[in-house]
Every structure is written in structure tokens, then in C-alpha cells.
Design a protein around this motif. Sequence first.
Motif, PDB file in Angstrom:
ATOM      1  N   ASP A  98       0.821  -1.213   0.000  1.00  0.00           N
ATOM      2  CA  ASP A  98       0.000   0.000   0.000  1.00  0.00           C
ATOM      3  C   ASP A  98       0.859   1.268   0.000  1.00  0.00           C
ATOM      4  O   ASP A  98       0.474   2.294   0.561  1.00  0.00           O
ATOM      5  CB  ASP A  98      -0.941   0.019   1.214  1.00  0.00           C
ATOM      6  N   GLY A  99       2.047   1.182  -0.616  1.00  0.00           N
ATOM      7  CA  GLY A  99       2.927   2.338  -0.696  1.00  0.00           C
ATOM      8  C   GLY A  99       3.630   2.686   0.603  1.00  0.00           C
ATOM      9  O   GLY A  99       4.285   3.731   0.689  1.00  0.00           O
ATOM     10  N   LEU A 370       3.719 -10.738   2.019  1.00  0.00           N
ATOM     11  CA  LEU A 370       3.148  -9.526   2.598  1.00  0.00           C
ATOM     12  C   LEU A 370       2.583  -8.579   1.547  1.00  0.00           C
ATOM     13  O   LEU A 370       1.659  -7.817   1.821  1.00  0.00           O
ATOM     14  CB  LEU A 370       4.201  -8.789   3.436  1.00  0.00           C
ATOM     15  N   ARG A 371       3.110  -8.636   0.317  1.00  0.00           N
ATOM     16  CA  ARG A 371       2.610  -7.752  -0.737  1.00  0.00           C
ATOM     17  C   ARG A 371       1.378  -8.334  -1.437  1.00  0.00           C
ATOM     18  O   ARG A 371       0.694  -7.613  -2.161  1.00  0.00           O
ATOM     19  CB  ARG A 371       3.716  -7.496  -1.768  1.00  0.00           C
ATOM     20  N   TYR A 375      -2.570 -10.802   2.815  1.00  0.00           N
ATOM     21  CA  TYR A 375      -2.660  -9.903   3.967  1.00  0.00           C
ATOM     22  C   TYR A 375      -3.373  -8.615   3.587  1.00  0.00           C
ATOM     23  O   TYR A 375      -3.286  -8.149   2.457  1.00  0.00           O
ATOM     24  CB  TYR A 375      -1.259  -9.560   4.496  1.00  0.00           C
ATOM     25  N   GLN A 376      -4.058  -8.068   4.565  1.00  0.00           N
ATOM     26  CA  GLN A 376      -4.647  -6.746   4.439  1.00  0.00           C
ATOM     27  C   GLN A 376      -4.143  -5.887   5.598  1.00  0.00           C
ATOM     28  O   GLN A 376      -3.960  -6.385   6.711  1.00  0.00           O
ATOM     29  CB  GLN A 376      -6.182  -6.825   4.482  1.00  0.00           C
ATOM     30  N   LEU A 377      -3.916  -4.618   5.343  1.00  0.00           N
ATOM     31  CA  LEU A 377      -3.440  -3.690   6.360  1.00  0.00           C
ATOM     32  C   LEU A 377      -4.632  -2.928   6.925  1.00  0.00           C
ATOM     33  O   LEU A 377      -5.289  -2.173   6.212  1.00  0.00           O
ATOM     34  CB  LEU A 377      -2.430  -2.725   5.742  1.00  0.00           C
ATOM     35  N   ASP A 378      -4.943  -3.161   8.222  1.00  0.00           N
ATOM     36  CA  ASP A 378      -6.113  -2.504   8.786  1.00  0.00           C
ATOM     37  C   ASP A 378      -5.768  -1.098   9.285  1.00  0.00           C
ATOM     38  O   ASP A 378      -4.629  -0.631   9.161  1.00  0.00           O
ATOM     39  CB  ASP A 378      -6.753  -3.355   9.891  1.00  0.00           C
ATOM     40  N   GLU A 379      -6.748  -0.402   9.854  1.00  0.00           N
ATOM     41  CA  GLU A 379      -6.565   0.991  10.251  1.00  0.00           C
ATOM     42  C   GLU A 379      -5.548   1.166  11.362  1.00  0.00           C
ATOM     43  O   GLU A 379      -4.998   2.251  11.552  1.00  0.00           O
ATOM     44  CB  GLU A 379      -7.913   1.586  10.681  1.00  0.00           C
ATOM     45  N   GLN A 380      -5.303   0.111  12.112  1.00  0.00           N
ATOM     46  CA  GLN A 380      -4.339   0.182  13.212  1.00  0.00           C
ATOM     47  C   GLN A 380      -2.933  -0.198  12.771  1.00  0.00           C
ATOM     48  O   GLN A 380      -2.007  -0.249  13.574  1.00  0.00           O
ATOM     49  CB  GLN A 380      -4.782  -0.732  14.360  1.00  0.00           C
TER      50      GLN A 380
END
Length: 467
Positions: A98-99, A370-371, A375-380
Amino acid sequence: MSANGLELAIEKMRTAGVSEAAIEVFSHYYGQLESGATGMIPEDSIEPLSAPPMLDDVQIDEEQAREAMSATVIIKLNGGLGTSMGLDKAKNLLQVRDGKTFLDIIAQQVLQARERYDAPLPLLLMNSFRTQDDTLEALAKYPELAVDGLPLGFVQNQEPKLLADDLTPAEWPADPTLEWCPPGHGDLYTALLGSGVLDALVEKGYRYASVSNGDNLGAVPDARVAGWFASTGAPYAAEVCRRTVNDRKGGHLAVRKADGQLVLRESAQTPKEEMDFFTDEHRHPYFNTNNLWLDLVALKATLEERRGVLGLPLIRNEKTVDPANPDSPKVIQIESAMGAAIEVFEGATAICVGRDRFLPVKTTNELLLLRSDLYQLDEQGHLVAQATTPAVTLGKPYKLVRDFEARIPNPPSLIQATSLVVDGDVTFGKDVTVQGDVRVSASQPATVADGAVLTGEVNLDGAGQGE
């Protein structure tokens, strides 16, 4: 051996401004090295660790957790350049997804945890002389990170590489920086003391430190673990995970027979003829995640009592002075592992955590995971797995990040994958899906077509692209 090798090394360190605490520790290990110490931990001197407490079974009330978090500082190791992956700057400046870089995600995790637990939660990075400047520049966009007048980073010590034949400091005029090396992450304790950061933390009322590798984004600030550690009253604790067949190379915890003390054994400390014991995930079922918890007051008292020398087991690391030149002089790097400090503190303990707290990136295999959509990157800032992690093995053409990114600019979908092996020089197109166990092979450069669904054995020879 040279009669004045130690004196020459000390003079070189003092000229470079290395702290006296670090020089004292180096001298301690030099004496061991000169006497022929190997740091080996034979199998017959230890018992396997059995039945540590499980984090899933821990009951910590919310107030207890918040109180522990308010006294906790987050320390991340950030000294590595990622040279094995072809990087020439701080590894944690590499984009993960996500950059965002490792450092971006770490900053997000800490800031979100501060808000959630209403705790100051200082972030400290142990940098090397090679990563300090780039790291601080990257973190300048997070002015709110610094708290209580504490620095965002402190610098790991450096020591001379020693010529293998006489233990004198190596000289390499072609690049004098290669004459130096970090003392391994066991230097954490010496660097905390010598930099004055440990004293500052204790004076400001911080009691606990959560320490982890910067490339392990699973080691998020966790109030439940902090509350558990505070409740134990232990001076030191290590997070462990159950070993699988894929964890055979990592260090493991064991119990020393002589006194019942927990110890850490790394592969470099295992006699070659006993490596079958070391790699047996059933005999030694728990590996060290390098997520550690320290009682800062106990650490300060112990360091003062021992004049800054914890006496961690020696790790003798044999290299060449120029890692990229196998014909350059052979050297010895004196190192120690920070997790080995578990044997220094009476009453040290361990806790078994889930694999979600262990997501290291040591190779492009893990970077691909990881890319991907696994996986998803949550708000935390937490990396949340969407499915069971498949085993990924990429070949030599993918070892370096630049080559990996050229061949896999768009990670394939791995949610339905069980394993992926790529044997050959293969470039992946867009929107590729991997299902089940897949092996992609090619004897010459080939491409997997956009939108391809890969299953089973996929041989690209002659086709030029996957179907």
C-alpha cells in the motif's frame, strides 16, 4: 596470535569515539575469542523447553493492561541494510505494501496504540551508523512520534573486524567503512546504557520495554502481552512460537541442565554433528521470535552490577572483510544475540504467542507474501491474514529486491494457494491466481500471462507464457 591485537583494537575504537561501555564488552569477548571459546551449547547440556504459558489462555483485565502500556516503551531494531536482498540503505525503508515502508507501518502501529490505550508509548529505534541518517529523515514526516524529550533513535555500537589469522584489526583502504561491523543485536543492552537512553527512560518512569526486529510487522504494541509481563514480576521474557518444519533454522529456547535456567541456542552455537537435534521441531518445539520484554529497572541494576558486561554467549562469525569479495581477507566478527540475555536474569520466563506476532521479512519469499492479497493492512497498521500462509520458494533470479520487483511487479493472488515454487526466470503478469500446490518451471526466460490461473505443475518451456 598477535600479542597486541586487543590494544590495537581498543585504540581504533577510542579514536572512532566508541563508548567505554562498548569497549569493555568488546574486550570481554576478545579474551574469550583468544582463549579459543566457541560459544557452543551441546545437546547434552540442555533439556527441551516444555509447556510455556499460552497467550490465548492469559486473562488480563483492561485496567491492568492500560497501566502496563502506560509504562512501556517500544524498541525496534533498525540497524540492518538488507544487503542479502541487494539493498544499500536501511532495510526498513523498503516498501511493504500500500505504498508504505516498514517504518511507515511501525509509526502507524505506535500512533494508533497510543490513541487506543491513552499511553505515551515512546518509540525508539536502534540504528546503525549506516542507517541512522536515512531513518531520521524518513521519520521527519511524523513529528508527533517523539515524546517526553526522548530521541527517536540511538546508534548501535561498532567494533573492528579482526583478521582470522592473528586477531588484529582488519584494514581495507578500498573502503575503510568495511573495517567495522556491528556487534550483533546483543549490543542492544550496551547501546542503551552507553547512549544514556536507559537512564533517561528509568528517570521518566518507564518500566517495561517491548523489543523486536523492525522487519517483523507482527510484533505490534500489545496491551495483553504487556499486562501479562507486568503481572509476572519477571525481569525478562521472550515470546516464542511453536516450531514447524519451516522453522528449523531459527534459534530455540531450552533449559540448561546445570541450573534450570532458560537459555537461547542459535544454529551457530550448535556443534555440526548435533544439528539434527537442533533442527528437530518435535524435540525442541518452541522457537525464539526475538520479541522480547525487559524490566528496565532490573536491566539497569544488572548492567551496573556487571560494569556494563552482561556476559552473553559469544557468537564467532567468520566472514571476509568485504562481504562482496570472497577473495578479500578472512575476518572474525565478534557478535552476541540479544535473546541470549534470557540466561542472565534469574526468573526470566517465556510465553507462547500466535504466528500473527511473527511476520519477519528476511527474503523476497516473505516479501511476496506480505505484498500479496494474503494480507490486508487494517486501520491500526496490523497485517491481517486472509487465509492460511502458503509456503513460497522463489529461485535465484528473485533473490535481490530489484530483480524480484522486475519479475513480479504485480503479486499473484495467494489466498487459494497451499505452496508456490518458482524454478527459473519467470515474469508474472497482472491478475495471476495461484491455487493449491503450484510449481512453475522454465529453462529460459518466460512469462505468466495476465489473468492466468496456475494449478499443479506449470512448465513454461516452449509456451513462453502461462495459460
